[in-house]
Write a protein that holds these residues in place. Structure first.
Motif, PDB file in Angstrom:
ATOM      1  N   GLU A  74       0.867  -1.177   0.000  1.00  0.00           N
ATOM      2  CA  GLU A  74       0.000   0.000   0.000  1.00  0.00           C
ATOM      3  C   GLU A  74       0.906   1.231   0.000  1.00  0.00           C
ATOM      4  N   GLN A  75       0.702   2.119  -0.961  1.00  0.00           N
ATOM      5  CA  GLN A  75       1.499   3.341  -1.014  1.00  0.00           C
ATOM      6  C   GLN A  75       0.665   4.504  -0.497  1.00  0.00           C
ATOM      7  N   TYR A  76       1.229   5.245   0.470  1.00  0.00           N
ATOM      8  CA  TYR A  76       0.549   6.367   1.098  1.00  0.00           C
ATOM      9  C   TYR A  76       1.092   7.719   0.667  1.00  0.00           C
ATOM     10  N   VAL A  77       2.360   7.768   0.297  1.00  0.00           N
ATOM     11  CA  VAL A  77       3.001   9.019  -0.085  1.00  0.00           C
ATOM     12  C   VAL A  77       3.850   8.743  -1.328  1.00  0.00           C
ATOM     13  N   PRO A  78       3.766   9.594  -2.349  1.00  0.00           N
ATOM     14  CA  PRO A  78       4.644   9.411  -3.509  1.00  0.00           C
ATOM     15  C   PRO A  78       6.120   9.475  -3.081  1.00  0.00           C
ATOM     16  N   PHE A  79       6.955   8.699  -3.724  1.00  0.00           N
ATOM     17  CA  PHE A  79       8.377   8.672  -3.356  1.00  0.00           C
ATOM     18  C   PHE A  79       9.037  10.028  -3.520  1.00  0.00           C
ATOM     19  N   SER A  80       8.546  10.827  -4.427  1.00  0.00           N
ATOM     20  CA  SER A  80       9.142  12.148  -4.662  1.00  0.00           C
ATOM     21  C   SER A  80       8.844  13.140  -3.536  1.00  0.00           C
ATOM     22  N   LYS A  81       7.885  12.806  -2.670  1.00  0.00           N
ATOM     23  CA  LYS A  81       7.503  13.693  -1.561  1.00  0.00           C
ATOM     24  C   LYS A  81       8.138  13.217  -0.254  1.00  0.00           C
ATOM     25  N   ARG A  82       8.139  14.073   0.742  1.00  0.00           N
ATOM     26  CA  ARG A  82       8.720  13.763   2.052  1.00  0.00           C
ATOM     27  C   ARG A  82       7.635  13.201   2.973  1.00  0.00           C
ATOM     28  N   ALA A  83       7.714  11.903   3.239  1.00  0.00           N
ATOM     29  CA  ALA A  83       6.825  11.276   4.221  1.00  0.00           C
ATOM     30  C   ALA A  83       7.384  11.548   5.607  1.00  0.00           C
ATOM     31  N   TRP A  84       6.544  11.444   6.604  1.00  0.00           N
ATOM     32  CA  TRP A  84       6.940  11.746   7.983  1.00  0.00           C
ATOM     33  C   TRP A  84       7.087  10.451   8.759  1.00  0.00           C
ATOM     34  N   HIS A  85       8.188   9.723   8.504  1.00  0.00           N
ATOM     35  CA  HIS A  85       8.385   8.381   9.069  1.00  0.00           C
ATOM     36  C   HIS A  85       9.574   8.276  10.013  1.00  0.00           C
ATOM     37  N   ALA A  86      10.585   9.077   9.848  1.00  0.00           N
ATOM     38  CA  ALA A  86      11.840   8.864  10.567  1.00  0.00           C
ATOM     39  C   ALA A  86      11.926   9.626  11.888  1.00  0.00           C
ATOM     40  N   GLY A  87      11.209  10.724  12.014  1.00  0.00           N
ATOM     41  CA  GLY A  87      11.306  11.536  13.226  1.00  0.00           C
ATOM     42  C   GLY A  87      12.709  12.107  13.388  1.00  0.00           C
ATOM     43  N   VAL A  88      13.108  12.317  14.623  1.00  0.00           N
ATOM     44  CA  VAL A  88      14.461  12.803  14.907  1.00  0.00           C
ATOM     45  C   VAL A  88      15.421  11.699  14.484  1.00  0.00           C
ATOM     46  N   SER A  89      16.286  12.009  13.534  1.00  0.00           N
ATOM     47  CA  SER A  89      17.093  10.960  12.920  1.00  0.00           C
ATOM     48  C   SER A  89      18.353  11.534  12.294  1.00  0.00           C
ATOM     49  N   ALA A  90      19.330  10.646  12.098  1.00  0.00           N
ATOM     50  CA  ALA A  90      20.574  11.032  11.422  1.00  0.00           C
ATOM     51  C   ALA A  90      21.203   9.790  10.810  1.00  0.00           C
ATOM     52  N   PHE A  91      21.838   9.987   9.661  1.00  0.00           N
ATOM     53  CA  PHE A  91      22.570   8.907   8.999  1.00  0.00           C
ATOM     54  C   PHE A  91      23.911   9.460   8.540  1.00  0.00           C
ATOM     55  N   GLN A  92      24.974   8.824   8.975  1.00  0.00           N
ATOM     56  CA  GLN A  92      26.342   9.229   8.633  1.00  0.00           C
ATOM     57  C   GLN A  92      26.557  10.723   8.877  1.00  0.00           C
ATOM     58  N   GLY A  93      26.084  11.185  10.022  1.00  0.00           N
ATOM     59  CA  GLY A  93      26.281  12.569  10.424  1.00  0.00           C
ATOM     60  C   GLY A  93      25.320  13.562   9.811  1.00  0.00           C
ATOM     61  N   ARG A  94      24.439  13.112   8.976  1.00  0.00           N
ATOM     62  CA  ARG A  94      23.476  14.001   8.315  1.00  0.00           C
ATOM     63  C   ARG A  94      22.107  13.816   8.968  1.00  0.00           C
ATOM     64  N   SER A  95      21.538  14.875   9.481  1.00  0.00           N
ATOM     65  CA  SER A  95      20.258  14.793  10.194  1.00  0.00           C
ATOM     66  C   SER A  95      19.086  14.921   9.223  1.00  0.00           C
ATOM     67  N   ARG A  96      17.873  14.876   9.790  1.00  0.00           N
ATOM     68  CA  ARG A  96      16.626  15.067   9.041  1.00  0.00           C
ATOM     69  C   ARG A  96      16.479  14.049   7.909  1.00  0.00           C
ATOM     70  N   CYS A  97      16.525  12.789   8.261  1.00  0.00           N
ATOM     71  CA  CYS A  97      16.474  11.722   7.253  1.00  0.00           C
ATOM     72  C   CYS A  97      15.220  11.771   6.382  1.00  0.00           C
ATOM     73  N   ASN A  98      14.109  12.271   6.918  1.00  0.00           N
ATOM     74  CA  ASN A  98      12.903  12.365   6.083  1.00  0.00           C
ATOM     75  C   ASN A  98      13.153  13.168   4.809  1.00  0.00           C
ATOM     76  N   ASP A  99      14.076  14.131   4.879  1.00  0.00           N
ATOM     77  CA  ASP A  99      14.363  14.964   3.710  1.00  0.00           C
ATOM     78  C   ASP A  99      14.835  14.138   2.524  1.00  0.00           C
TER      79      ASP A  99
END
Length: 174
Positions: A74-99
């Protein structure tokens, strides 16, 4: 199957989609089936339906896709848009993973084994995502626990990373 969540917005203009985040969710906790995940992601969750829902009915959350126990996507948000799934998050020093991330929810829990149908659908969906978003590499496919360390535990100990990674790295759907 296309569904629509109101809980998304535009990604920043200069962002390459470069991360895939695997989650799990069940509503009520530990129960599968029903329409409660859809209700949460569409802002229609009845807080009186289950005691736990009083804690979460006000949340504005979504994922790009949910994979049900039977493998239905089931798809709720197009991949090109920013879904609100990760919350406060960071990957390899980069925050705001939802972006810059795509979020996929598996209907499940940290401790209940996921189904063969879910792994098949997840591998197929991953192949489609990788073909459209080349910045997502095997090293940029992570669990929610990897980007929200100490705050989240999903997809959990029951998720078979080895099986999943083999199915996508070999180009085979297992």
């Amino acid at each position: 199957m296309q569904k629509t969540s109101p809980f998304f917005d535009e990604r920043p203009d200069d962002i390459d989609i470069s991360l895939l985040v695997i989650h799990n969710m069940s509503l009520p906790p530990g129960e599968f089936g029903g329409d409660d995940i859809e209700a949460l992601f569409t802002g229609t969750l009845d807080e009186n339906k289950h005691p736990f829902f009083k804690q979460i009915a006000h949340l504005k959350v979504s994922a790009h896709c949910v994979i049900r126990r039977n493998g239905t996507v089931e798809q709720y948000v197009p991949f090109s848009k920013r879904a609100w799934h990760a919350g406060v998050s960071a990957f390899q020093g980069r925050s705001r993973c939802n972006d810059y991330a795509i979020g996929i929810e598996l209907e499940g829990t940290d401790t209940a084994p996921f189904t063969a149908a879910q792994y098949t659908s997840l591998a197929s969906l991953t192949h489609d995502i990788l073909s459209h978003y080349p910045a997502i590499t095997l090293g940029r496919i992570v669990g929610h626990s990897d980007i929200a360390f100490g705050r989240k535990t999903d997809p959990g100990e029951a998720f078979n990373w080895c099986q999943y990674r083999q199915s996508i790295s070999l180009g085979k759907i297992k």
